[in-house]
Design a protein around this motif. Structure first.
Motif, PDB file in Angstrom:
ATOM      1  N   ASN A   1       0.825  -1.207   0.000  1.00 27.90           N
ATOM      2  CA  ASN A   1       0.000   0.000   0.000  1.00 27.90           C
ATOM      3  C   ASN A   1       0.859   1.257   0.000  1.00 27.90           C
ATOM      4  O   ASN A   1       0.611   2.185  -0.775  1.00 27.90           O
ATOM      5  CB  ASN A   1      -0.927   0.041   1.220  1.00 27.90           C
ATOM      6  N   TYR A   2       1.835   1.279   0.872  1.00 34.43           N
ATOM      7  CA  TYR A   2       2.661   2.481   0.983  1.00 34.43           C
ATOM      8  C   TYR A   2       3.621   2.650  -0.196  1.00 34.43           C
ATOM      9  O   TYR A   2       3.835   3.763  -0.661  1.00 34.43           O
ATOM     10  CB  TYR A   2       3.432   2.489   2.299  1.00 34.43           C
ATOM     11  N   THR A   3       4.178   1.557  -0.691  1.00 31.39           N
ATOM     12  CA  THR A   3       5.151   1.691  -1.790  1.00 31.39           C
ATOM     13  C   THR A   3       4.482   1.995  -3.124  1.00 31.39           C
ATOM     14  O   THR A   3       5.088   2.634  -3.978  1.00 31.39           O
ATOM     15  CB  THR A   3       6.034   0.436  -1.928  1.00 31.39           C
TER      16      THR A   3
ATOM     17  N   ARG B   1       1.364   3.534  -3.419  1.00 27.81           N
ATOM     18  CA  ARG B   1       0.310   4.546  -3.309  1.00 27.81           C
ATOM     19  C   ARG B   1       0.502   5.686  -4.300  1.00 27.81           C
ATOM     20  O   ARG B   1      -0.462   6.202  -4.853  1.00 27.81           O
ATOM     21  CB  ARG B   1       0.241   5.089  -1.888  1.00 27.81           C
TER      22      ARG B   1
ATOM     23  N   ILE C   1      -5.190   1.150   4.281  1.00 24.73           N
ATOM     24  CA  ILE C   1      -4.219   1.690   5.245  1.00 24.73           C
ATOM     25  C   ILE C   1      -4.924   2.128   6.524  1.00 24.73           C
ATOM     26  O   ILE C   1      -4.464   1.823   7.632  1.00 24.73           O
ATOM     27  CB  ILE C   1      -3.417   2.851   4.606  1.00 24.73           C
TER      28      ILE C   1
END
Length: 134
Positions: free
Chosen positions: A58-60, A62, A78
Motif C-alpha cells: 500500500n505504501y510503496t 500509493r 491503510i
C-alpha cells in the motif's frame, strides 16, 4: 463518484487493479488465519505476514494510484490497518487494568468483526469498479 468525476481521473492500469485485488487478498488471508487459528482476527491481521506485506505494498505503490479511483481503496486499506492497531492498543490497556478484561475481549472481537466487514465491503466495491468513501 459520478461518471463525470471519473472521466477526469487518470486511467487505471490492469496491473494496478490486480495489485489492489492482491492487497485485499493478503489482508483477507490474515483475517482467515485469525478465524481458523488460535489468534484473534485483529492480531492475525496486524502481525500476520500477509497483512504486513499488504501494508508495505500500500505504501510503496500509493503514489502509482494517486489521481485514480484506486487511491480510495489504498487509503481504505491503510486506515483499516492503523485503526485496528489503535483499537488493539486500547484493548491491551484495558486488559492490563484487570477490571477491563471483559471490555478488552469485547473490543478485540468487535474490532475483528469490523475488520472483516471493511475488507468485504472494500473488495466488493473494487470488484464493482467503485471507489471507497474518504
Amino acid at each position: 463518484m459520478s461518471e463525470f468525476g471519473r472521466r477526469m481521473e487518470r486511467p487505471v492500469s490492469a496491473g494496478l487493479l490486480h495489485l489492489t485485488h492482491l492487497v485485499y487478498l493478503l489482508h483477507g488471508f490474515s483475517v482467515l488465519m485469525g478465524v481458523l487459528g488460535p489468534a484473534f482476527i485483529i492480531t492475525a491481521f496486524l502481525t500476520g505476514w500477509p497483512s504486513i506485506i499488504a501494508v508495505i505494498l500500500n505504501y510503496t505503490k500509493r503514489s502509482d494510484v494517486r489521481g485514480t479511483w484506486l487511491d480510495s481503496h489504498f487509503g481504505w486499506q491503510i486506515r483499516t490497518f492503523w485503526y485496528t492497531l489503535l483499537w488493539l492498543v486500547i484493548a491491551a490497556v484495558l486488559f492490563a487494568t484487570i477490571i477491563g478484561i471483559m471490555l478488552a475481549y469485547i473490543l478485540v472481537v468487535g474490532t475483528g468483526v469490523w475488520v472483516a466487514y471493511r475488507l468485504i465491503r472494500g473488495w466488493l466495491a473494487l470488484t464493482d469498479g467503485r471507489s471507497m468513501p474518504m
